[in-house]
Design an enzyme around this catalytic site. Structure first.
Site, PDB file in Angstrom:
ATOM      1  N   HIS A   1       0.842  -1.201   0.000  1.00 60.08           N
ATOM      2  CA  HIS A   1       0.000   0.000   0.000  1.00 60.08           C
ATOM      3  C   HIS A   1       0.877   1.250   0.000  1.00 60.08           C
ATOM      4  O   HIS A   1       1.000   1.954   1.009  1.00 60.08           O
ATOM      5  CB  HIS A   1      -0.956  -0.007   1.190  1.00 60.08           C
TER       6      HIS A   1
ATOM      7  N   HIS B   1       1.595   1.444  -5.904  1.00 59.42           N
ATOM      8  CA  HIS B   1       0.325   0.712  -6.043  1.00 59.42           C
ATOM      9  C   HIS B   1      -0.776   1.654  -6.498  1.00 59.42           C
ATOM     10  O   HIS B   1      -1.579   1.322  -7.380  1.00 59.42           O
ATOM     11  CB  HIS B   1      -0.051   0.074  -4.707  1.00 59.42           C
TER      12      HIS B   1
ATOM     13  N   HIS C   1      -7.269   6.873  -2.929  1.00 59.15           N
ATOM     14  CA  HIS C   1      -8.063   5.797  -2.338  1.00 59.15           C
ATOM     15  C   HIS C   1      -7.355   5.046  -1.211  1.00 59.15           C
ATOM     16  O   HIS C   1      -8.009   4.354  -0.420  1.00 59.15           O
ATOM     17  CB  HIS C   1      -8.493   4.797  -3.435  1.00 59.15           C
ATOM     18  N   ASP C   2      -6.017   5.155  -1.094  1.00 59.31           N
ATOM     19  CA  ASP C   2      -5.300   4.532   0.021  1.00 59.31           C
ATOM     20  C   ASP C   2      -4.461   5.560   0.776  1.00 59.31           C
ATOM     21  O   ASP C   2      -3.464   5.207   1.417  1.00 59.31           O
ATOM     22  CB  ASP C   2      -4.390   3.404  -0.488  1.00 59.31           C
TER      23      ASP C   2
ATOM     24  N   ASP D   1      -8.520  -1.430  -8.247  1.00 57.19           N
ATOM     25  CA  ASP D   1      -7.826  -1.624  -6.974  1.00 57.19           C
ATOM     26  C   ASP D   1      -7.125  -2.980  -6.928  1.00 57.19           C
ATOM     27  O   ASP D   1      -6.075  -3.116  -6.300  1.00 57.19           O
ATOM     28  CB  ASP D   1      -8.831  -1.506  -5.827  1.00 57.19           C
TER      29      ASP D   1
END
Length: 762
Positions: free
Chosen positions: A489, A493, A531-532, A662
């Protein structure tokens, strides 16, 4: 010869400094001898060494020459009782003005042939130059005293006649006497009187000072360049011929490409037909029943609508399911029992899948008993080829993307190297893009550089008048928020997820079909980028069972996903990073924010079956008599009218896009996919290490002491989560088929690895 006015004391000292030591010494010796002579002292002295420090008129263009000087000491009465000694110098120069000019012209450069004053009158010229002037003057003989600079521009040499000749003459005068260019060049063309062929002459002009009166003058040289011009003409003819040949080759290549595209379309059509016939062979068979109670109900209704009659047993089973108080309508029926009873999954893999998709470890006694019966002995140690040295290089590449130093530039560079530009262009159209290659070329800036490139190439910067500086600052801050120490993560990524999001939207058919509103294109890129954000390398289950502050803030409901959004939005509203102009409508901003929230929250795997089930329920509809005749075709064959789609149904599409992106590495080339899989396994092991430190039970597949980790669950993950997810969106958007092909190729890779391993019990 004019020496000009005397220099001031300061100018004298400056000029003395320009003389060589030898010249200064010789000058001092000469002055000493002249002042000590008892009678007339006769000598010859270089004019520059003697007079340049004294008079401003002696310049670099004045020729070097010796002048005869008679020097004698005299008595000069300055006042009634003041008599001083002085030295009287009587100078005599043998050279004429013509000699001085010829010598100056020769010393400046022997190639010069004529010298004109600033009024255009010829001062001096050599014989060959005079013959040349006569040849361009229609054979008229002009006395040297009558030749003017203007005569070098006769009207008969120019197509425009006298007017064009005057224009070129004035341009030359301006360049030489006003602009003082180092060298002004002018080409002339005329017909040979002997052969009638065209001849070319180059006229070069240099500014200088007349050595006689120190006034502006111009040196002129004329020489034949006919051969050079003929060579240039031949080269131009050959170049034109080559360009025509290249154009013909390009046209032929285009025709070949068109034929190739036609054949590829035919081959694709045949491949699709073959795929339909061999579908069961390419899509892995599984006994796992992913249908939710809603799915089972809808299928039964479709059977009835189609004129069929469901069996009594099917009706009783459905009644039993719906009547249970703990039934989750959007989760597969008996998910826990199915995972524990699946003979292809060992107990730890089943528990890991259950924790990923549901969050709760096994609660059913029956499931626990079956698990114990199935695995009393050691776990079958099969694995894909262990990571090679090449696989292990990922951690090195990630460590190379360690925290940005304080001195690192804040903004994404607008101009990039050609190699990086080619990589970014490849990212726009490649389903299996090498994100690691881009990371090596752009260490520490991969995400922000790729995001800025896609934002700009998609036209969002221009369409919404985005502030590029603030956009760069925002992207940079977001990239800094990703921990490069996380094996999985991290910002690389996220860059991979962003690239797959772009491929689905722009090449997967979503934007083309109008299923995805163009105004939300930018919002989806933004969702992928954040998103992360600030992911700590620990999953939601860890945060919840350790009562982490983030889990407390969000009441254990998707704590990570909520945090990613909130933290990214906090930076977005910072005036230093607010790249959206004020004139953008609040309604459009609200729509984009809602889209991003739904997309990022949808990446929580606990919501996986709920989202996929709703998506399938909406877009796998039976044919109806009032179906619209335009739009795309759904898997059941009816036409989809995207113009009448409901907002909540459109949200499902948004969520499915980011969900696929994802876990998009499932569709990457096998080498890249395997690399990501082992990085994720390492991150899971690190969480297991922390759980041990805290005295917590180690989560399934996170204990590095056991044989194999997360990579042992790949077949189960592909079969239960990955393939159904990608197939659902590919069935609706056929252009996304290359993504599905990549997923199936990687599934077969893991399947072959599993088949090649023999458990000890066998």
């Amino acid at each position: 010869m004019r020496f000009g006015p005397p220099r001031s004391q300061v100018a004298y000292l400056t000029a003395m400094g320009t003389l060589t030591e030898e010249a200064q010494f010789g000058r001092q010796q000469w002055l000493l001898k002249a002042s000590q002579a008892k009678s007339t002292f006769q000598s010859h002295v270089d004019i520059h060494a003697l007079f340049r420090p004294l008079f401003s008129g002696i310049n670099k263009d004045m020729p070097s020459c010796l002048i005869g000087i008679d020097s004698k000491v005299i008595q000069v009465q300055l006042g009634q009782h003041q008599i001083v000694s002085a030295v009287l110098h009587v100078m005599e120069m043998d050279s004429t003005s013509e000699d001085l000019r010829a010598r100056a012209m020769n010393e400046r450069n022997p190639v010069h042939s004529m010298l004109f004053c600033h009024q255009g009158q010829l001062l001096t010229a050599n014989a060959a130059a005079l013959r040349g002037v006569h040849s361009i003057s229609s054979g008229m003989f002009l006395p040297s005293s009558n030749i003017m600079f203007r005569d070098l521009f006769p009207a008969e040499l120019y197509a425009g006649g006298l007017e064009e000749a005057d224009t070129h003459f004035k341009a030359a005068m301006k360049a030489v006497f006003e602009e003082q260019v180092d060298c002004y060049r002018h080409k002339q063309c005329h017909k040979s009187k002997k052969t009638g062929k065209l001849k070319w002459t180059m006229m070069e002009m240099w500014p200088m000072m007349d050595p006689v009166d120190n006034s502006p003058a111009v040196l002129v040289k004329r020489y034949n360049i006919t051969e050079t011009m003929d060579s240039e003409h031949e080269a131009n003819v050959r170049q034109s011929s080559l360009e025509r040949q290249n154009q013909e080759l390009e046209q032929a290549t285009l025709a070949i490409q068109e034929e190739k595209q036609r054949l590829e379309k035919e081959a694709q059509s045949l491949a699709q037909q073959l795929q339909a016939v061999l579908n069961d062979k390419f899509v892995p068979q599984r006994d796992f029943d992913a249908d939710t109670p809603i799915d089972k109900t809808l299928k039964m209704m479709q059977t009835i609508i189609g004129g069929g009659v469901p069996t009594v047993q099917d009706a009783l089973d459905l009644h039993f399911i719906l009547s249970k108080s703990d039934t989750d309508l959007r989760q597969p029926v008996g998910l826990e029992e199915q995972l524990m009873a699946d003979n292809r999954l060992d107990s730890i893999v089943g528990m890991s899948m259950l924790q990923l998709l549901q969050g709760d470890i096994v609660k059913s006694d029956a499931a626990v008993k079956r698990m114990a019966q199935r695995h009393e002995g050691p776990i079958a140690p099969w694995t894909l080829n262990a990571p090679t040295q090449e696989d292990d290089e990922l951690q090195d590449s990630e460590s190379g993307m360690a925290e940005l130093s304080d001195g690192q530039q804040e903004f994404v560079p607008y101009c990039v190297m050609p190699y990086v530009e080619r990589l970014l262009q490849a990212a726009e159209k490649n389903w299996q893009f090498d994100i690691f290659g881009l990371a090596e070329a752009t260490p520490g800036n991969t995400l922000s550089l790729l995001a800025f490139h896609l934002f700009k190439q998609a036209g969002h910067v221009k369409k919404f008048s985005l502030d590029e500086g603030k956009l760069c600052r925002y992207l940079h801050k977001i990239e800094q928020g990703y921990d490069a120490g996380n094996p999985y993560h991290n910002s690389l990524h996220v860059a991979s997820v962003l690239q797959m999001t772009h491929m689905l939207l722009c090449h997967g058919g979503l934007l083309k079909s109008n299923a995805f509103a163009g105004s939300l294109h930018l919002a989806s890129y933004w969702s992928a980028v954040v998103h992360d954000f600030e992911h700590g390398g620990l999953n939601n289950d860890f945060l919840i069972k350790t009562a982490h502050p983030i889990a407390m803030v969000y009441n254990d409901q998707s704590p990570l996903e909520n945090h990613h959004l909130a933290a990214a939005f906090r930076i977005w509203i910072d005036p230093q990073c607010q790249y959206m102009p004020k004139q953008v409508s609040p309604e459009l901003v609200r729509m984009g924010r809602n889209c991003a929230i739904n997309q990022v929250l949808g990446t929580d795997m606990k919501k996986h079956f709920d989202i996929v089930s709703r998506f399938q329920a909406v877009f796998k509809k039976p044919p109806s008599s009032n179906s619209s005749s335009h739009g795309s075709t759904t898997p059941t064959g009816h036409s989809q009218d995207w113009n009448s789609i409901k907002p909540e149904d459109q949200t499902l599409i948004h969520q499915m896009v980011l969900k696929c992106a994802d876990i998009g590495h499932l569709a990457a080339d096998p080498k890249t996919h395997k690399r990501w899989a082992y990085q994720l396994e390492e991150e899971f092991f690190r969480q297991g290490d922390k759980e041990k430190e805290l005295g917590l039970p180690v989560s399934p597949l996170m204990d590095r002491r056991q044989t194999g980790g997360m990579t042992r669950s790949q077949l189960g993950f592909f079969g239960i989560v990955g393939i159904p997810l990608f197939k659902a969106i590919t069935d609706l958007f056929k252009d996304a088929q290359p993504m599905m092909d990549g997923v199936l190729a990687n599934y077969r890779m893991w399947e072959a690895a599993a088949a090649a391993s023999t458990p000890p019990s066998h």
